[in-house]
Structure formats: structure tokens, C-alpha cells
Design an enzyme around this catalytic site. Structure first.
Site, PDB file in Angstrom:
ATOM      1  N   SER A 161     -16.703  19.466  53.543  1.00  0.00           N
ATOM      2  CA  SER A 161     -16.518  20.225  54.788  1.00  0.00           C
ATOM      3  C   SER A 161     -16.880  19.325  55.964  1.00  0.00           C
ATOM      4  O   SER A 161     -17.593  18.320  55.782  1.00  0.00           O
ATOM      5  CB  SER A 161     -17.461  21.447  54.776  1.00  0.00           C
ATOM      6  OG  SER A 161     -17.516  22.046  56.049  1.00  0.00           O
TER       7      SER A 161
ATOM      8  N   TYR B 276     -25.758  25.934  54.575  1.00  0.00           N
ATOM      9  CA  TYR B 276     -24.410  25.505  54.151  1.00  0.00           C
ATOM     10  C   TYR B 276     -24.264  24.006  54.378  1.00  0.00           C
ATOM     11  O   TYR B 276     -23.831  23.267  53.473  1.00  0.00           O
ATOM     12  CB  TYR B 276     -23.344  26.279  54.937  1.00  0.00           C
ATOM     13  CG  TYR B 276     -21.919  25.914  54.578  1.00  0.00           C
ATOM     14  CD1 TYR B 276     -21.368  26.299  53.362  1.00  0.00           C
ATOM     15  CD2 TYR B 276     -21.115  25.193  55.464  1.00  0.00           C
ATOM     16  CE1 TYR B 276     -20.052  25.968  53.024  1.00  0.00           C
ATOM     17  CE2 TYR B 276     -19.800  24.859  55.145  1.00  0.00           C
ATOM     18  CZ  TYR B 276     -19.270  25.247  53.923  1.00  0.00           C
ATOM     19  OH  TYR B 276     -17.972  24.916  53.606  1.00  0.00           O
TER      20      TYR B 276
HETATM   21  P1  NAP Z   1     -12.644  31.175  49.196  1.00  0.00           P
HETATM   22  O1  NAP Z   1     -11.303  31.595  49.646  1.00  0.00           O
HETATM   23  O2  NAP Z   1     -13.813  32.044  49.468  1.00  0.00           O
HETATM   24  O3  NAP Z   1     -12.594  30.832  47.635  1.00  0.00           O
HETATM   25  C1  NAP Z   1     -13.780  30.446  46.988  1.00  0.00           C
HETATM   26  C2  NAP Z   1     -13.476  30.187  45.543  1.00  0.00           C
HETATM   27  O4  NAP Z   1     -14.706  29.821  44.891  1.00  0.00           O
HETATM   28  C3  NAP Z   1     -12.904  31.387  44.837  1.00  0.00           C
HETATM   29  O5  NAP Z   1     -11.832  30.975  44.032  1.00  0.00           O
HETATM   30  C4  NAP Z   1     -14.069  31.847  43.960  1.00  0.00           C
HETATM   31  O6  NAP Z   1     -13.585  32.373  42.764  1.00  0.00           O
HETATM   32  C5  NAP Z   1     -14.803  30.548  43.684  1.00  0.00           C
HETATM   33  N1  NAP Z   1     -16.208  30.769  43.336  1.00  0.00           N
HETATM   34  C6  NAP Z   1     -17.213  31.104  44.177  1.00  0.00           C
HETATM   35  N2  NAP Z   1     -18.347  31.281  43.490  1.00  0.00           N
HETATM   36  C7  NAP Z   1     -18.056  31.025  42.187  1.00  0.00           C
HETATM   37  C8  NAP Z   1     -18.804  31.046  40.974  1.00  0.00           C
HETATM   38  N3  NAP Z   1     -20.113  31.355  40.963  1.00  0.00           N
HETATM   39  N4  NAP Z   1     -18.183  30.730  39.821  1.00  0.00           N
HETATM   40  C9  NAP Z   1     -16.865  30.416  39.816  1.00  0.00           C
HETATM   41  N5  NAP Z   1     -16.105  30.389  40.918  1.00  0.00           N
HETATM   42  C10 NAP Z   1     -16.691  30.696  42.095  1.00  0.00           C
HETATM   43  O7  NAP Z   1     -13.032  29.749  49.818  1.00  0.00           O
HETATM   44  P2  NAP Z   1     -12.143  28.542  50.395  1.00  0.00           P
HETATM   45  O8  NAP Z   1     -12.090  28.695  51.852  1.00  0.00           O
HETATM   46  O9  NAP Z   1     -10.910  28.369  49.611  1.00  0.00           O
HETATM   47  O10 NAP Z   1     -13.162  27.347  50.112  1.00  0.00           O
HETATM   48  C11 NAP Z   1     -12.995  26.425  49.063  1.00  0.00           C
HETATM   49  C12 NAP Z   1     -13.911  25.234  49.324  1.00  0.00           C
HETATM   50  O11 NAP Z   1     -13.578  24.642  50.576  1.00  0.00           O
HETATM   51  C13 NAP Z   1     -15.404  25.603  49.417  1.00  0.00           C
HETATM   52  O12 NAP Z   1     -16.161  24.610  48.793  1.00  0.00           O
HETATM   53  C14 NAP Z   1     -15.670  25.585  50.918  1.00  0.00           C
HETATM   54  O13 NAP Z   1     -17.023  25.291  51.195  1.00  0.00           O
HETATM   55  C15 NAP Z   1     -14.744  24.499  51.374  1.00  0.00           C
HETATM   56  N6  NAP Z   1     -14.339  24.561  52.782  1.00  0.00           N
HETATM   57  C16 NAP Z   1     -13.768  25.699  53.279  1.00  0.00           C
HETATM   58  C17 NAP Z   1     -13.419  25.735  54.628  1.00  0.00           C
HETATM   59  C18 NAP Z   1     -12.807  26.947  55.258  1.00  0.00           C
HETATM   60  O14 NAP Z   1     -12.756  27.001  56.499  1.00  0.00           O
HETATM   61  N7  NAP Z   1     -12.294  27.905  54.504  1.00  0.00           N
HETATM   62  C19 NAP Z   1     -13.641  24.616  55.448  1.00  0.00           C
HETATM   63  C20 NAP Z   1     -14.217  23.481  54.886  1.00  0.00           C
HETATM   64  C21 NAP Z   1     -14.565  23.470  53.553  1.00  0.00           C
HETATM   65  P3  NAP Z   1     -13.921  33.861  42.204  1.00  0.00           P
HETATM   66  O15 NAP Z   1     -14.197  34.738  43.356  1.00  0.00           O
HETATM   67  O16 NAP Z   1     -12.710  34.192  41.409  1.00  0.00           O
HETATM   68  O17 NAP Z   1     -15.112  33.596  41.360  1.00  0.00           O
END
Ligand code: NAP
Length: 236
Positions: free
Chosen positions: A137, A150
Site C-alpha cells: 500500500s 494499518y
Molecule cells: P477487500 O475488497 O476487502 O478484499 C479483502 C480480501 O481479503 C477478501 O478476498 C477477503 O476474503 C480476504 N481476507 C481477509 N481476511 C482474510 C482471512 N482471515 N483469511 C482469508 N482471507 C481473508 O480488499 P482489497 O481492497 O481488495 O485489498 C486487497 C489488498 O490490497 C489488501 O492487502 C489491502 O491492504 C491492499 N490495498 C488496498 C487498497 C484499497 O484502496 N482498496 C489500497 C492499497 C492496498 P474473504 O472475505 O472471502 O475471507
């Protein structure tokens, strides 16, 4: 519990965590033309739906914070070409209002689970001279007020990636950190709600753009490793 990961396919194999939605689902779609896929997550319906859409993909359900479950679901994987760590949580709060439980939950998913899954799969990654990509991130580079736990988890993830890259270079394993700014996903919707702002997906990166960076990393020529990829929204 998922099926053993052995496959009769001759295509390379990629495991994507967090594939049930958001960035992980976009990464799975981007890798699908080249790789057989294991789709990680806990939402089995969402994983089954995505697997039905992508030939060569199958659900790989597991709670990443359960080390015993991880040991079981990784047991049949003896060769792995790509491991993409997309799963994560984004819990905001100032230092004054963040309790120990929140710190632990954030680090459990964003750091400890990544380290344990990587450790279990290292023999398979070495066997394939594979790629590890970690979705980090902007918060893994700069810590802003209200983002301490975070950002600390993502700084730790960057340190983990740097150490892993240095340790595994001799085994032919490449390691890439991807640092996106805000991405239009459910996590971002939750982040904006915690900030008291308005969710406007047009102002953020598309998950497909982050997936493009992952594809770039894993298809880089053999003599090169993309150590860090930083993406920011242009607003265009
Ligand atoms: P998201 O839409 O909330 O998806 C999160 C994913 O993580 C879901 O598939 C969830 O699967 C899985 N997950 C969470 N806890 C888990 C657990 N205990 N066991 C297994 N799976 C788990 O998030 P996203 O925005 O796609 O983010 C993905 C990555 O990108 C993260 O690392 C986040 O920090 C990073 N990121 C996001 C952003 C942003 O703005 N969105 C920006 C920079 C970085 P289930 O619910 O099916 O378990």
C-alpha cells in the site's frame, strides 16, 4: 478443506489470496489466461462463482489466520509458480483509540498470515523458481495520522518482502511489493466510511490496474526482478 493442489495441467500454477473480491479477484482474472489458479478466501460462494468463470481455476478456501488450516491446505502443493498475497484488512484509528486487539487483528492478517503461508510454500516456490507478489500500500511507504496500525502492518510487510527477496534470490525466487494508492473496492468503501468521507470510485485506482502491475511483475524477463511497483490514481 480444499482438494490437494496437484494438477494434470501443463500450465503453470498461481495461488492468489483474497481472490473472493476486490484486487484479488482482478488479479485472478488477469492471470487466468496464463496460469491455473487456486483462489484463496473464506467466502466460498464468491470463490465458486469466480472459479466457474475462469477455466483452470478452483476455490482454495482457508482462514489465513489459522496456521493449522494453512498447513493442511498447503500440504499437496509441491510446485508453485506464482504466489500473490492480496488478502488484507484495513482497520483505521488514531494511536489514542486503537486497542491491542485491533493491532493484533491487523498484524495477524496483513503480516503473520503472509509470513506463515510463504514459509509453508517456499519449497514449492523454489521448485518452480517462482514469483511472490505482495499487495502492499502507499501506507507501507508513508504513515499518515489515523493510519498507525494499518501503516505499521504494511511497513512490516515491506520489510518482510525485502528480507525474503534477499534470502531467496539464490534460489531463483523473485519478490515484488506492489504499493497502490486508493483502489475502488469494498475495503476502500469501509476506509472512507471510517474517515467520514464519501466513496467515489471514479477518484480511485481500478482493481484491474493493480492486477496489471502484478502481471507485469510475474512476466518480467528472467534476468530482472521488479522489486517495488508504486501506483497512484491520476484522477483521469
Ligand atoms: P477487500 O475488497 O476487502 O478484499 C479483502 C480480501 O481479503 C477478501 O478476498 C477477503 O476474503 C480476504 N481476507 C481477509 N481476511 C482474510 C482471512 N482471515 N483469511 C482469508 N482471507 C481473508 O480488499 P482489497 O481492497 O481488495 O485489498 C486487497 C489488498 O490490497 C489488501 O492487502 C489491502 O491492504 C491492499 N490495498 C488496498 C487498497 C484499497 O484502496 N482498496 C489500497 C492499497 C492496498 P474473504 O472475505 O472471502 O475471507
Amino acid at each position: 478443506m480444499s482438494e490437494p493442489a496437484r494438477t494434470s495441467s501443463t500450465r503453470p500454477l498461481a495461488l492468489v489470496t483474497g481472490a473472493s473480491r476486490g484486487i484479488g479477484a482482478a488479479v485472478a482474472r488477469a492471470l487466468a489466461p496464463r496460469y491455473d489458479l487456486l483462489l484463496g478466501g473464506r467466502d466460498t460462494d464468491a470463490l465458486a462463482e469466480l472459479a466457474a468463470e475462469l477455466p483452470g481455476a478452483r476455490p482454495w478456501p482457508a482462514d489465513l489466520t489459522d496456521p493449522a488450516a494453512l498447513a493442511t491446505v498447503t500440504a499437496g502443493i509441491d510446485r508453485l509458480d506464482v504466489l500473490v498475497h492480496c488478502a488484507g484488512v484495513g482497520l483505521l484509528g488514531t494511536v489514542a483509540e486503537t486497542d491491542a486487539d485491533t493491532w493484533r487483528r491487523q498484524f495477524d492478517v496483513n503480516v503473520v498470515a503472509v509470513a506463515e503461508l510463504t514459509r509453508l510454500l517456499l519449497p514449492a516456490l523454489r521448485a518452480a523458481r517462482g514469483d511472490v507478489v505482495l499487495i502492499n500500500s502507499g501506507a507501507g511507504i508513508t504513515a499518515r495520522p489515523g493510519w498507525a496500525s494499518y501503516a505499521a502492518s504494511k511497513f512490516a510487510l515491506r520489510a518482510f518482502a525485502d528480507a525474503l527477496r534477499a534470502e531467496e534470490a539464490g534460489n531463483g525466487v523473485r519478490v515484488t511489493s506492489v504499493h497502490p494508492g486508493r483502489v475502488a473496492t469494498e475495503m476502500q468503501r469501509g476506509v472512507v466510511a471510517q474517515e467520514g468521507g464519501e466513496y467515489d470510485p471514479d477518484r480511485y485506482l481500478r482493481p484491474e490496474s493493480v492486477a496489471g502491475a502484478v502481471l507485469l511483475a510475474v512476466t518480467a524477463p528472467d534476468d530482472a526482478v521488479l522489486t517495488e511497483v508504486v501506483l497512484r490514481p491520476t484522477g483521469r
